[in-house]
Design an enzyme around this catalytic site. Structure first.
Site, PDB file in Angstrom:
ATOM      1  N   TYR A   1       0.890  -1.155   0.000  1.00 36.45           N
ATOM      2  CA  TYR A   1       0.000   0.000   0.000  1.00 36.45           C
ATOM      3  C   TYR A   1       0.928   1.204   0.000  1.00 36.45           C
ATOM      4  O   TYR A   1       1.877   1.267   0.793  1.00 36.45           O
ATOM      5  CB  TYR A   1      -0.897   0.038   1.232  1.00 36.45           C
ATOM      6  CG  TYR A   1      -1.793  -1.162   1.413  1.00 36.45           C
ATOM      7  CD1 TYR A   1      -2.509  -1.686   0.341  1.00 36.45           C
ATOM      8  CD2 TYR A   1      -1.910  -1.771   2.661  1.00 36.45           C
ATOM      9  CE1 TYR A   1      -3.331  -2.788   0.516  1.00 36.45           C
ATOM     10  CE2 TYR A   1      -2.736  -2.864   2.847  1.00 36.45           C
ATOM     11  CZ  TYR A   1      -3.439  -3.377   1.766  1.00 36.45           C
ATOM     12  OH  TYR A   1      -4.249  -4.458   1.938  1.00 36.45           O
TER      13      TYR A   1
ATOM     14  N   CYS B   1       1.580   2.718   3.456  1.00 36.20           N
ATOM     15  CA  CYS B   1       1.922   1.837   4.578  1.00 36.20           C
ATOM     16  C   CYS B   1       3.318   2.161   5.102  1.00 36.20           C
ATOM     17  O   CYS B   1       4.283   2.158   4.332  1.00 36.20           O
ATOM     18  CB  CYS B   1       1.846   0.390   4.111  1.00 36.20           C
ATOM     19  SG  CYS B   1       2.638  -0.794   5.210  1.00 36.20           S
TER      20      CYS B   1
ATOM     21  N   PHE C   1       5.360   0.419   6.950  1.00 37.91           N
ATOM     22  CA  PHE C   1       6.277  -0.710   6.853  1.00 37.91           C
ATOM     23  C   PHE C   1       6.716  -0.947   5.410  1.00 37.91           C
ATOM     24  O   PHE C   1       7.855  -1.341   5.156  1.00 37.91           O
ATOM     25  CB  PHE C   1       5.626  -1.960   7.447  1.00 37.91           C
ATOM     26  CG  PHE C   1       5.272  -1.785   8.899  1.00 37.91           C
ATOM     27  CD1 PHE C   1       6.254  -1.819   9.875  1.00 37.91           C
ATOM     28  CD2 PHE C   1       3.962  -1.559   9.290  1.00 37.91           C
ATOM     29  CE1 PHE C   1       5.948  -1.643  11.218  1.00 37.91           C
ATOM     30  CE2 PHE C   1       3.643  -1.378  10.627  1.00 37.91           C
ATOM     31  CZ  PHE C   1       4.637  -1.417  11.590  1.00 37.91           C
ATOM     32  N   CYS C   2       5.816  -0.689   4.472  1.00 30.49           N
ATOM     33  CA  CYS C   2       6.195  -0.760   3.053  1.00 30.49           C
ATOM     34  C   CYS C   2       7.222   0.323   2.738  1.00 30.49           C
ATOM     35  O   CYS C   2       8.195   0.093   2.008  1.00 30.49           O
ATOM     36  CB  CYS C   2       4.976  -0.589   2.158  1.00 30.49           C
ATOM     37  SG  CYS C   2       3.721  -1.875   2.359  1.00 30.49           S
TER      38      CYS C   2
END
Length: 327
Positions: A100, A103, A105-106
């Site tokens: 995403y 996001c 963490f992305c």
């Protein structure tokens, strides 16, 4: 009015993703849209035009100022920010990130890939159908495939990538003390920093709507879904942020954000980066989770009210342009 609110809540609870943390730490909140909406930006985070790098030398200084600026930039680039990309034979042939866009963490994984100039493709996952990751037993993001091998969980992804492309070079060059410090602050990012961001992003309705502008320009949504998610989602996340404040004992969200930023600057202890003259994995983790919010109101306030701005600017320069392969 009550029926409309109930309908919007029902749509959101069925469509958006289950947790903020990859490990499911916030699953008890029972809002499935939390991850996709948490960190939002009004521009493409992975594109070069979103990098608003501050130039400390005003154009009003004229030719002399321009020369000083150029000399300083060249010196900084050569002495401090020079990258050390992995050897060509160790760079994976095909890297694909299922993500995403907003996001955190992305974005942590992307910061690592960008810093080491590892080319990667991006597949934006539809948070409603998740059809793009139907092939995987892992139903969260990020998922990274490296020459066909699936890697999951942002910190684990980065550790495995480091072993693949650097191997013993990194492990043997770092002292135990440096390694312990890096691990400590990487954990601090996942266990503390991310938790103070949501209450700040959704502090009031206008800031919540600002963050949900992301939905109108990213993701695989129909027009109706975009409108529903943006307005109903912003309203819902405003109330979710209040629950998060209580869960993590946050009384003043801005104060908590500023304290986290100052805590990080104190950890630098006068160094350019936690890693010394070059960023380490903790630097990249902090930068990664902050990058999507940097130019939202909460991020602007953070830079204006704390000392983190200089470090952040150095990180923007160090990470450089995105290594993303445009389709």
């Amino acid at each position: 009015m009550r029926r409309a609110s109930t309908l919007a809540s029902s749509v959101l609870s069925r469509t958006l993703t289950p947790t903020l943390h990859e490990g499911g730490a916030l699953s008890t909140i029972n809002h499935r849209f939390l991850l996709v909406a948490l960190y939002s930006t009004t521009s493409n985070t992975g594109s070069s035009h979103s990098r608003r790098i501050f130039n400390p030398f005003s154009s009003s200084l004229g030719v002399a100022g321009a020369l000083v600026s150029a000399a300083a930039a060249a010196s900084l680039s050569q002495d401090v920010l020079a990258k050390e990309p992995p050897r060509a034979e160790l760079v994976p042939k095909e890297v694909v990130l299922y993500q995403y866009e907003a996001c955190p963490f992305c974005n942590k994984v992307k910061a690592y890939l960008d810093y080491y100039d590892i080319p990667y493709k991006v597949v934006e996952v539809n948070p409603i159908s998740k059809k793009e990751i139907k092939w995987s037993d892992y139903k969260k993001v990020p998922i990274l495939t490296v020459d066909g091998e699936q890697l999951v969980d942002s910190s684990a992804i980065i550790d495995k990538l480091r072993n693949k492309i650097h191997g013993k070079e990194i492990v043997e060059s770092a002292s135990d003390k440096d390694d312990d410090e890096e691990i400590k602050w990487r954990r601090w990012v996942d266990n503390h920093l991310v938790h103070v961001l949501s209450p700040n992003i959704y502090r009031n309705t206008s800031e919540a709507l600002e963050s949900f502008d992301y939905i109108t320009s990213n993701g695989n949504f129909s027009f109706t879904e975009k409108i529903t998610v943006k307005y109903a989602g912003a309203a819902a996340m405003y109330f979710v942020s209040k629950k998060l404040k209580k869960k993590y004992n946050i009384t003043d969200e801005r104060a908590a954000l500023y304290e986290a930023a100052e805590t990080w600057v104190d950890a630098l202890n006068g160094r350019e980066f936690l890693g010394g003259s070059k960023p380490n994995l903790a630097d990249l983790a902090v930068f990664g989770v902050l990058r999507p919010i940097r130019y939202l109101r909460s991020g602007r306030d953070m830079v204006e009210q704390t000392r983190i701005g200089d470090w952040y600017t150095r990180m923007e320069n160090a990470v450089g342009e995105s290594a993303r392969i445009k389709a």
